[in-house]
Design a protein around this motif. Structure first.
Motif, PDB file in Angstrom:
ATOM      1  N   GLY A   1       0.785  -1.227   0.000  1.00 51.46           N
ATOM      2  CA  GLY A   1       0.000   0.000   0.000  1.00 51.46           C
ATOM      3  C   GLY A   1       0.820   1.282   0.000  1.00 51.46           C
ATOM      4  O   GLY A   1       1.812   1.405  -0.722  1.00 51.46           O
ATOM      5  N   MET A   2       0.379   2.235   0.807  1.00 54.19           N
ATOM      6  CA  MET A   2       0.995   3.555   0.871  1.00 54.19           C
ATOM      7  C   MET A   2       2.454   3.498   1.299  1.00 54.19           C
ATOM      8  O   MET A   2       3.289   4.250   0.785  1.00 54.19           O
ATOM      9  CB  MET A   2       0.222   4.462   1.832  1.00 54.19           C
ATOM     10  N   ILE A   3       2.789   2.610   2.225  1.00 51.66           N
ATOM     11  CA  ILE A   3       4.172   2.497   2.688  1.00 51.66           C
ATOM     12  C   ILE A   3       5.067   2.032   1.540  1.00 51.66           C
ATOM     13  O   ILE A   3       6.124   2.616   1.287  1.00 51.66           O
ATOM     14  CB  ILE A   3       4.273   1.534   3.898  1.00 51.66           C
ATOM     15  N   LYS A   4       4.657   1.002   0.847  1.00 54.18           N
ATOM     16  CA  LYS A   4       5.442   0.491  -0.281  1.00 54.18           C
ATOM     17  C   LYS A   4       5.603   1.564  -1.352  1.00 54.18           C
ATOM     18  O   LYS A   4       6.714   1.809  -1.839  1.00 54.18           O
ATOM     19  CB  LYS A   4       4.772  -0.756  -0.866  1.00 54.18           C
ATOM     20  N   GLU A   5       4.512   2.199  -1.719  1.00 48.40           N
ATOM     21  CA  GLU A   5       4.566   3.222  -2.769  1.00 48.40           C
ATOM     22  C   GLU A   5       5.447   4.401  -2.354  1.00 48.40           C
ATOM     23  O   GLU A   5       6.246   4.903  -3.153  1.00 48.40           O
ATOM     24  CB  GLU A   5       3.150   3.715  -3.106  1.00 48.40           C
ATOM     25  N   SER A   6       5.343   4.824  -1.112  1.00 45.98           N
ATOM     26  CA  SER A   6       6.166   5.938  -0.620  1.00 45.98           C
ATOM     27  C   SER A   6       7.646   5.580  -0.641  1.00 45.98           C
ATOM     28  O   SER A   6       8.490   6.397  -1.050  1.00 45.98           O
ATOM     29  CB  SER A   6       5.747   6.334   0.799  1.00 45.98           C
ATOM     30  N   LEU A   7       7.985   4.374  -0.195  1.00 45.54           N
ATOM     31  CA  LEU A   7       9.381   3.942  -0.218  1.00 45.54           C
ATOM     32  C   LEU A   7       9.913   3.834  -1.639  1.00 45.54           C
ATOM     33  O   LEU A   7      11.048   4.242  -1.921  1.00 45.54           O
ATOM     34  CB  LEU A   7       9.545   2.601   0.497  1.00 45.54           C
ATOM     35  N   LEU A   8       9.109   3.289  -2.539  1.00 42.11           N
ATOM     36  CA  LEU A   8       9.546   3.173  -3.932  1.00 42.11           C
ATOM     37  C   LEU A   8       9.786   4.548  -4.556  1.00 42.11           C
ATOM     38  O   LEU A   8      10.770   4.747  -5.272  1.00 42.11           O
ATOM     39  CB  LEU A   8       8.517   2.392  -4.756  1.00 42.11           C
ATOM     40  N   GLN A   9       8.909   5.500  -4.272  1.00 42.64           N
ATOM     41  CA  GLN A   9       9.085   6.850  -4.805  1.00 42.64           C
ATOM     42  C   GLN A   9      10.357   7.492  -4.259  1.00 42.64           C
ATOM     43  O   GLN A   9      11.109   8.133  -4.999  1.00 42.64           O
ATOM     44  CB  GLN A   9       7.868   7.731  -4.469  1.00 42.64           C
ATOM     45  N   LEU A  10      10.606   7.301  -2.965  1.00 43.06           N
ATOM     46  CA  LEU A  10      11.799   7.871  -2.341  1.00 43.06           C
ATOM     47  C   LEU A  10      13.062   7.189  -2.849  1.00 43.06           C
ATOM     48  O   LEU A  10      14.020   7.848  -3.261  1.00 43.06           O
ATOM     49  CB  LEU A  10      11.711   7.740  -0.811  1.00 43.06           C
ATOM     50  N   LYS A  11      13.066   5.861  -2.847  1.00 43.03           N
ATOM     51  CA  LYS A  11      14.281   5.107  -3.168  1.00 43.03           C
ATOM     52  C   LYS A  11      14.563   5.017  -4.664  1.00 43.03           C
ATOM     53  O   LYS A  11      15.704   5.181  -5.090  1.00 43.03           O
ATOM     54  CB  LYS A  11      14.183   3.689  -2.609  1.00 43.03           C
ATOM     55  N   MET A  12      13.559   4.730  -5.455  1.00 40.83           N
ATOM     56  CA  MET A  12      13.796   4.473  -6.877  1.00 40.83           C
ATOM     57  C   MET A  12      13.750   5.739  -7.730  1.00 40.83           C
ATOM     58  O   MET A  12      14.437   5.838  -8.734  1.00 40.83           O
ATOM     59  CB  MET A  12      12.786   3.460  -7.424  1.00 40.83           C
ATOM     60  N   LYS A  13      12.937   6.689  -7.303  1.00 41.91           N
ATOM     61  CA  LYS A  13      12.820   7.918  -8.097  1.00 41.91           C
ATOM     62  C   LYS A  13      13.481   9.113  -7.423  1.00 41.91           C
ATOM     63  O   LYS A  13      13.526  10.193  -7.995  1.00 41.91           O
ATOM     64  CB  LYS A  13      11.352   8.205  -8.389  1.00 41.91           C
ATOM     65  N   GLY A  14      13.948   8.906  -6.191  1.00 38.79           N
ATOM     66  CA  GLY A  14      14.613  10.001  -5.479  1.00 38.79           C
ATOM     67  C   GLY A  14      13.685  11.135  -5.110  1.00 38.79           C
ATOM     68  O   GLY A  14      14.123  12.260  -4.898  1.00 38.79           O
ATOM     69  N   ASP A  15      12.396  10.853  -5.026  1.00 42.18           N
ATOM     70  CA  ASP A  15      11.416  11.896  -4.712  1.00 42.18           C
ATOM     71  C   ASP A  15      11.379  12.124  -3.205  1.00 42.18           C
ATOM     72  O   ASP A  15      10.694  11.420  -2.460  1.00 42.18           O
ATOM     73  CB  ASP A  15      10.035  11.488  -5.232  1.00 42.18           C
ATOM     74  N   VAL A  16      12.132  13.122  -2.766  1.00 39.72           N
ATOM     75  CA  VAL A  16      12.283  13.373  -1.334  1.00 39.72           C
ATOM     76  C   VAL A  16      11.020  13.925  -0.684  1.00 39.72           C
ATOM     77  O   VAL A  16      10.935  13.990   0.546  1.00 39.72           O
ATOM     78  CB  VAL A  16      13.491  14.305  -1.049  1.00 39.72           C
ATOM     79  N   ARG A  17      10.020  14.301  -1.471  1.00 40.01           N
ATOM     80  CA  ARG A  17       8.758  14.769  -0.873  1.00 40.01           C
ATOM     81  C   ARG A  17       8.099  13.677  -0.032  1.00 40.01           C
ATOM     82  O   ARG A  17       7.356  13.968   0.898  1.00 40.01           O
ATOM     83  CB  ARG A  17       7.791  15.233  -1.956  1.00 40.01           C
ATOM     84  N   PHE A  18       8.389  12.418  -0.336  1.00 38.52           N
ATOM     85  CA  PHE A  18       7.779  11.313   0.405  1.00 38.52           C
ATOM     86  C   PHE A  18       8.344  11.174   1.809  1.00 38.52           C
ATOM     87  O   PHE A  18       7.811  10.446   2.633  1.00 38.52           O
ATOM     88  CB  PHE A  18       7.875  10.012  -0.396  1.00 38.52           C
ATOM     89  N   GLU A  19       9.397  11.922   2.091  1.00 34.14           N
ATOM     90  CA  GLU A  19       9.930  11.982   3.451  1.00 34.14           C
ATOM     91  C   GLU A  19       8.873  12.524   4.404  1.00 34.14           C
ATOM     92  O   GLU A  19       8.830  12.159   5.557  1.00 34.14           O
ATOM     93  CB  GLU A  19      11.199  12.805   3.391  1.00 34.14           C
ATOM     94  N   ARG A  20       7.974  13.367   3.908  1.00 31.89           N
ATOM     95  CA  ARG A  20       6.932  13.951   4.771  1.00 31.89           C
ATOM     96  C   ARG A  20       5.954  12.894   5.279  1.00 31.89           C
ATOM     97  O   ARG A  20       5.324  13.076   6.313  1.00 31.89           O
ATOM     98  CB  ARG A  20       6.186  15.060   4.036  1.00 31.89           C
ATOM     99  N   ILE A  21       5.849  11.799   4.578  1.00 30.45           N
ATOM    100  CA  ILE A  21       5.006  10.691   5.026  1.00 30.45           C
ATOM    101  C   ILE A  21       5.808   9.759   5.931  1.00 30.45           C
ATOM    102  O   ILE A  21       5.321   9.320   6.968  1.00 30.45           O
ATOM    103  CB  ILE A  21       4.470   9.891   3.810  1.00 30.45           C
ATOM    104  N   LEU A  22       7.049   9.488   5.534  1.00 34.15           N
ATOM    105  CA  LEU A  22       7.835   8.451   6.196  1.00 34.15           C
ATOM    106  C   LEU A  22       8.592   8.908   7.445  1.00 34.15           C
ATOM    107  O   LEU A  22       8.667   8.165   8.421  1.00 34.15           O
ATOM    108  CB  LEU A  22       8.804   7.832   5.193  1.00 34.15           C
TER     109      LEU A  22
END
Length: 166
Positions: free
Chosen positions: A15-36
């Motif tokens: 779910g959201m955790i997996k998608e947030s981690l993938l965005q942060l790790k694979m795409k370097g999208d640091v905005r997902f830090e606000r969730i994690l």
């Protein structure tokens, strides 16, 4: 692995955790830090008496994305850590962990090395406890390799916390 070695996880890797981690790790999208990072801050406050040791990214992935996601999330959560583990340089012929079976991962050469200078800086290790921190726990091989380096270093205890367990 030591049968007394405990691994705590906050979520399932979905779910959201997996998608947030993938965005942060694979795409370097640091905005997902606000969730994690708030999850890191909340979940890890019960371990405040331990020394947080993030699992390092392999050098190539860190170079590609520009940061280690685990250390980055700890920093954004305002949590101090000690980078006792460093990633060894991957050889040209080495296969990425994601493509290996559990047996192949456990049998592979330890991808980490100890930062001996930082280890020396931790005085009175017998009274200190280590908490290894990682983002995802899949086969346990990563924790096995980290524990292998730290277990005979006179720490009171070594345990692990992961954001998500696959």
């Amino acid at each position: 692995m030591d049968p007394k070695f405990r691994v705590w996880s906050a979520y399932r890797y979905e779910g959201m955790i997996k998608e947030s981690l993938l965005q942060l790790k694979m795409k370097g999208d640091v905005r997902f830090e606000r969730i994690l990072s708030p999850i890191f801050k909340e979940e890890l406050k019960v371990f405040k008496d331990k020394i947080f040791v993030p699992i390092p990214s392999n050098r190539e992935r860190k170079r590609q994305r520009g940061f280690n996601p685990v250390a980055y999330l700890l920093e954004k959560a305002g949590l101090a850590y000690v980078p006792l583990l460093e990633s060894k340089q991957m050889g040209d012929g080495q296969m990425k962990q994601a493509y290996k079976s559990r047996q192949e991962r456990l049998a592979s050469e330890n991808p980490f090395q100890l930062n001996e200078d930082l280890l020396k800086d931790i005085s009175d290790r017998q009274g200190k406890s280590i908490l290894l921190i990682d983002d995802v726990y899949t086969t346990g091989a990563t924790m096995h390799h980290a524990l292998e380096l730290l277990e005979n270093r006179a720490f009171q205890s070594i345990a692990a916390w992961v954001l998500a367990r696959a």
